[in-house]
Scaffold this active site. Sequence first.
Site, PDB file in Angstrom:
ATOM      1  N   CYS A  14       0.812  -1.227   0.000  1.00  0.00           N
ATOM      2  CA  CYS A  14       0.000   0.000   0.000  1.00  0.00           C
ATOM      3  C   CYS A  14       0.844   1.275   0.000  1.00  0.00           C
ATOM      4  O   CYS A  14       0.620   2.189  -0.803  1.00  0.00           O
ATOM      5  CB  CYS A  14      -0.980  -0.017   1.167  1.00  0.00           C
ATOM      6  SG  CYS A  14      -0.230   0.072   2.812  1.00  0.00           S
ATOM      7  N   HIS A  33      -2.571   1.260   6.985  1.00  0.00           N
ATOM      8  CA  HIS A  33      -2.951   1.174   5.572  1.00  0.00           C
ATOM      9  C   HIS A  33      -3.099   2.581   5.011  1.00  0.00           C
ATOM     10  O   HIS A  33      -3.418   3.535   5.735  1.00  0.00           O
ATOM     11  CB  HIS A  33      -4.254   0.396   5.403  1.00  0.00           C
ATOM     12  CG  HIS A  33      -4.560   0.074   3.967  1.00  0.00           C
ATOM     13  ND1 HIS A  33      -3.794  -0.807   3.231  1.00  0.00           N
ATOM     14  CD2 HIS A  33      -5.527   0.530   3.116  1.00  0.00           C
ATOM     15  CE1 HIS A  33      -4.286  -0.895   1.993  1.00  0.00           C
ATOM     16  NE2 HIS A  33      -5.335  -0.092   1.910  1.00  0.00           N
ATOM     17  N   HIS A  72      -5.781   1.938  -4.259  1.00  0.00           N
ATOM     18  CA  HIS A  72      -4.899   1.384  -3.224  1.00  0.00           C
ATOM     19  C   HIS A  72      -4.519  -0.057  -3.554  1.00  0.00           C
ATOM     20  O   HIS A  72      -5.137  -0.703  -4.413  1.00  0.00           O
ATOM     21  CB  HIS A  72      -5.564   1.453  -1.844  1.00  0.00           C
ATOM     22  CG  HIS A  72      -6.693   0.490  -1.647  1.00  0.00           C
ATOM     23  ND1 HIS A  72      -6.926  -0.175  -0.459  1.00  0.00           N
ATOM     24  CD2 HIS A  72      -7.685   0.059  -2.488  1.00  0.00           C
ATOM     25  CE1 HIS A  72      -7.992  -0.940  -0.559  1.00  0.00           C
ATOM     26  NE2 HIS A  72      -8.480  -0.825  -1.777  1.00  0.00           N
TER      27      HIS A  72
END
Length: 361
Positions: free
Chosen positions: A274, A322, A334
């Site tokens: 990510c 994240h 993402h």
Amino acid sequence: MGTGRRGLIATAVAVVCAVTVLAAPGTAFAAPEPPAPTASAAPTPVPAPGKDLEAVRERLDRLYRAAARATDEYNAAEEKADKQSEEVVKLARKIVEGKERLRQLTARAGAAAAAQYRAGGLPPEAHLVLSDDPQDFLDGAGRVRQGHHATKGLLGELSRTQQDLEQYAKDASAQWKKLEAGRKAKAAAQKKIEKQIAQAEQLESQLQEEEQERLAELEKEAAKKAQTAWLDSGVLSEISAKASAQGRKAVAYATAQIGKPYQWGAEGPKSYDCSGLTSQAWISAGRGIPRTSQEQWKRLRHIDIADMRPGDLVIYFGDASHVGMYIGDGSIVHAPRPGRDITVAGAGTMPILGVVRPDAD
């Protein structure tokens, strides 16, 4: 880390070892041997999922989030190791230059000592009596005094250079210890990642095909429910800011990676995690940002959600484990988790910790 850097580091370590022996007797560096390959630890047994697929979904979410946290640890350790490697290389270069300078100074000091020895056989009064031209003697005496001063300065520089070499050796030793500690931290984080992913994969492998399909539906339903709740708050009506020029470039890069697989620790070009995706997207736009989602949250400027614009980074979960890039219309791009590809998702499908702006200035 590329093979070129590895070769440079190996050379640096060899130089450091050699100089340390000269500068500090009894102390030496030993480059660690690469870790021997070990078999992957057996995943912790998990109970059979049965029919409670919602419980399975929640457990998978916890496992993959734990893997994401460990991935941030791994990426942070890798970033530190790269910086420490660069420091070792810089110190090695200083040591090489210092050794050459020491060699030159030693040669000059030896020549000066020999010259003084040759001229020092008789006292100055005898040189004056024996000289055919007293003025020549006096001129020569002045030059001798200058030579004494120069020799004294030379010896001082020789001593300082030796001290510098000793300090460089100590600094290199400290950096090497940090590099070793970073390598161990990286290995420990990798073990955590592999353990969590192995458990998740084992859990998923126990599902029948129809259960896997239903699980996928449950994940979509949960994401849709969260996104709907976020949109129903009216937040999207407040978001109207346009992307900056750099922001548009970052968005273009990130969206061009859609469909590529998630891979922990990866920074492209074939796969990403990510924060690897977001950091590389902004590097492509000419702006370097921290490598990990946690450091992005700590070090980049925080922005109110209502002021969010395309290119900003949305940080998720209380531990900032994240990150996705806002691309407009309530959506992010993402890299979700292992086993998934880079995709577009609703910005509100996960608990938002906050928003940061890489080009806030």
